[in-house]
Write an enzyme that holds these catalytic residues in place. Sequence first.
Site, PDB file in Angstrom:
ATOM      1  N   GLU A  82      67.572  75.434  19.485  1.00  0.00           N
ATOM      2  CA  GLU A  82      68.653  76.351  19.867  1.00  0.00           C
ATOM      3  C   GLU A  82      69.277  77.062  18.662  1.00  0.00           C
ATOM      4  O   GLU A  82      70.080  77.976  18.827  1.00  0.00           O
ATOM      5  CB  GLU A  82      69.756  75.567  20.602  1.00  0.00           C
ATOM      6  CG  GLU A  82      69.366  75.068  21.986  1.00  0.00           C
ATOM      7  CD  GLU A  82      68.688  73.703  21.962  1.00  0.00           C
ATOM      8  OE1 GLU A  82      68.085  73.337  20.927  1.00  0.00           O
ATOM      9  OE2 GLU A  82      68.746  73.009  22.985  1.00  0.00           O
ATOM     10  N   LYS A 108      77.551  52.220  20.593  1.00  0.00           N
ATOM     11  CA  LYS A 108      78.996  52.034  20.749  1.00  0.00           C
ATOM     12  C   LYS A 108      79.260  50.537  20.850  1.00  0.00           C
ATOM     13  O   LYS A 108      78.913  49.906  21.825  1.00  0.00           O
ATOM     14  CB  LYS A 108      79.481  52.783  21.978  1.00  0.00           C
ATOM     15  CG  LYS A 108      79.171  54.275  21.862  1.00  0.00           C
ATOM     16  CD  LYS A 108      79.701  55.091  23.017  1.00  0.00           C
ATOM     17  CE  LYS A 108      79.337  56.550  22.829  1.00  0.00           C
ATOM     18  NZ  LYS A 108      77.953  56.887  23.170  1.00  0.00           N
ATOM     19  N   TRP A 154      81.605  53.025  16.354  1.00  0.00           N
ATOM     20  CA  TRP A 154      80.284  53.630  16.452  1.00  0.00           C
ATOM     21  C   TRP A 154      79.392  53.173  15.304  1.00  0.00           C
ATOM     22  O   TRP A 154      79.833  53.142  14.155  1.00  0.00           O
ATOM     23  CB  TRP A 154      80.378  55.164  16.401  1.00  0.00           C
ATOM     24  CG  TRP A 154      80.955  55.759  17.646  1.00  0.00           C
ATOM     25  CD1 TRP A 154      81.570  55.088  18.662  1.00  0.00           C
ATOM     26  CD2 TRP A 154      80.963  57.136  17.996  1.00  0.00           C
ATOM     27  NE1 TRP A 154      81.972  55.977  19.618  1.00  0.00           N
ATOM     28  CE2 TRP A 154      81.619  57.244  19.239  1.00  0.00           C
ATOM     29  CE3 TRP A 154      80.498  58.297  17.393  1.00  0.00           C
ATOM     30  CZ2 TRP A 154      81.798  58.463  19.891  1.00  0.00           C
ATOM     31  CZ3 TRP A 154      80.673  59.522  18.034  1.00  0.00           C
ATOM     32  CH2 TRP A 154      81.328  59.596  19.278  1.00  0.00           C
TER      33      TRP A 154
HETATM   34  P1  ADP Z   1      63.990  68.797  20.650  1.00  0.00           P
HETATM   35  O1  ADP Z   1      63.306  69.780  21.464  1.00  0.00           O
HETATM   36  O2  ADP Z   1      63.391  67.436  20.521  1.00  0.00           O
HETATM   37  O3  ADP Z   1      65.477  68.761  20.839  1.00  0.00           O
HETATM   38  P2  ADP Z   1      64.599  70.010  18.204  1.00  0.00           P
HETATM   39  O4  ADP Z   1      63.803  70.293  17.015  1.00  0.00           O
HETATM   40  O5  ADP Z   1      65.358  71.123  18.793  1.00  0.00           O
HETATM   41  O6  ADP Z   1      63.670  69.376  19.216  1.00  0.00           O
HETATM   42  O7  ADP Z   1      65.530  68.784  17.862  1.00  0.00           O
HETATM   43  C1  ADP Z   1      66.750  69.005  17.249  1.00  0.00           C
HETATM   44  C2  ADP Z   1      67.377  67.682  16.917  1.00  0.00           C
HETATM   45  O8  ADP Z   1      66.636  67.007  15.912  1.00  0.00           O
HETATM   46  C3  ADP Z   1      68.756  67.826  16.349  1.00  0.00           C
HETATM   47  O9  ADP Z   1      69.712  68.022  17.360  1.00  0.00           O
HETATM   48  C4  ADP Z   1      68.920  66.498  15.619  1.00  0.00           C
HETATM   49  O10 ADP Z   1      69.309  65.474  16.492  1.00  0.00           O
HETATM   50  C5  ADP Z   1      67.516  66.217  15.128  1.00  0.00           C
HETATM   51  N1  ADP Z   1      67.393  66.635  13.731  1.00  0.00           N
HETATM   52  C6  ADP Z   1      66.953  67.806  13.249  1.00  0.00           C
HETATM   53  N2  ADP Z   1      66.989  67.822  11.901  1.00  0.00           N
HETATM   54  C7  ADP Z   1      67.477  66.628  11.512  1.00  0.00           C
HETATM   55  C8  ADP Z   1      67.766  66.019  10.245  1.00  0.00           C
HETATM   56  N3  ADP Z   1      67.533  66.629   9.089  1.00  0.00           N
HETATM   57  N4  ADP Z   1      68.285  64.772  10.252  1.00  0.00           N
HETATM   58  C9  ADP Z   1      68.514  64.116  11.395  1.00  0.00           C
HETATM   59  N5  ADP Z   1      68.236  64.626  12.617  1.00  0.00           N
HETATM   60  C10 ADP Z   1      67.738  65.861  12.683  1.00  0.00           C
END
Ligand code: ADP
Length: 564
Positions: free
Chosen positions: A333, A442, A447
């Site tokens: 997004e 949680k 958290w």
């Molecule tokens: P999906 O379709 O699985 O949501 P995305 O690539 O859109 O694929 O996933 C985005 C998510 O990936 C983010 O909201 C976050 O939770 C995780 N994410 C992306 N980059 C990082 C990062 N550098 N460290 C931790 N989590 C990450």
Amino acid sequence: MDGLMQDRPLLISSLIEHAATFHADTEIVSRLPEGQTRRSTWSELRDHAKQVANAMAELGVTAGDRVGTLAWNSDRHLAMYYGVSGVGAVLHTINPRLFPEQIGYIVNHAEDRALFFDTTFAPLVERLAPQLDTVESFVVMTDRAGMPEIDVPNLLCWDDLVGVQSTQLAWPEFDERSASSLCYTSGTTGNPKGVLYAHRSTVLHALMELSRDTFDIHSGSTLLMVVPMFHANAWGTPYAAAMTGAKLVLPGPHLDGESVYDLMRRERVTFAACVPTVWTMLFAYLDEHPEIDAHEVGLQLAGVGGAALSQSMLERLERDFGATALQGWGMTETSPIGVIGRLLPKHAGLPREEQTAVKLKQGRGVWGVDLKIVDEDGRVLPWDGKAFGHLHVRGPWIASGYFKGEGGDQLDSEGFFPTGDVATIDADGYVHLVDRAKDVIKSGGEWISSIDLENAAMAHPTVGEAAVIGVPHPKWDERPLLLVVPRPGQRIDREELLADLAGTVAKWWLPDDVVVVDELPHTATGKLLKTALRDQYRDHTLPRITAGPDSGAPSRPAGSGPPA
Ligand code: ADP
């Protein structure tokens, strides 16, 4: 008073025109699914893209129509990036790792008029074709000799459809806000939802990636694009590469450690963009070949995103390759770049460990992305590096909603998009991702970050991969359960691992149990599939006597409180 500057639209076609005009001879190296390597140039890629554009007219595809791809990273796929969007049609890149039913769903939902696919996916397409209501033509991205024998209506060969087209075409001009590409989120819960990018958002996002403070992509870069072209436009790097005429190296489906390393070495890659799982495979290969000195590659920048960069991975990237490990955070997004983890000048003189601590944060907002963290009631939380909150983002390349209005309104009252991630932000603007809101554990009103625990576990030499989930607990609501996959040839000792963790995380964060498993489930984008793990371990009996938040455990680590 209006300014007196020319109102030229920001169109994707301008990128390929620039690359072909000013970097005509710079190479594009593509490993095909069938194994051979094909070399072309930006100038040839423009011709190729114009052939795709002319093929769109032959298929009756017009502005706004969607065209699906089920394809690896290749020069043909790249030609579609430019040829389809260039005429105002919408390139719908489909993640082939989704379940077949989900692929059927999204092709129908997107109303793709044509589906282009690599030979690898011929059996999948044959199986799905009867359910694909809107697809009029199926095009195999191969030459005549490579055509699969499958029973699919209106089956065309790339060479017959695209290869015979003229390379002449004047790119049309249209509104820069027009849709350019479409990518569905992997949808670990519910149906996938479509994120619809625009020409303007794509060009601005590419421009951002050229800065030295971000990916530093320039005409001297050789960019290994491992991150798939079906995942958030390969982080926008195909566009940024054309904008500067960088050399592009496309690995096709060959993502095993040996293939990736070989390509890096042969093509003298300076910047590789990969999700952590690919780097892990690469290190497994290097472990098997201690005679290799990875410094020979000359890698300067190792981009990691999509999941957290662990300390052990950062250290190996820097030690084995002599490269700068660069973490980014984002999501489909957000086009996808939201924050990038570069050091500031003031960090230059710090000891290595302190620099590492900064780099392990996901990074600072780039120009174009506004950030905030909010509590459960939407109140803005301070940037003190301690307060946990829901991360919301806003900007010209952040989604305003999903295709066809799925999921309803997405934005908060200030127009920010709620990411579903929980983070802290420090005084310098570094975002530290604590967890996805649905994965955070949680426990007794506090958290616990599953990401931090996973990283701590992966720092242990016997641990190859780790997942932490919350399992129900009668007193504390949830307690952490650690699942670990041993590194090849290693045996994990539960007590020793827990003792090791006790040295790095607060006592009450310590997992109540450790389960050694052969493998962990992943989503179609390579992330841990925690919904499946939670289902599987819902009734897991926890053996440890829990050290909960009020159990006399040492004080909580900084930033461990829930939103106020
Ligand atoms: P999906 O379709 O699985 O949501 P995305 O690539 O859109 O694929 O996933 C985005 C998510 O990936 C983010 O909201 C976050 O939770 C995780 N994410 C992306 N980059 C990082 C990062 N550098 N460290 C931790 N989590 C990450």
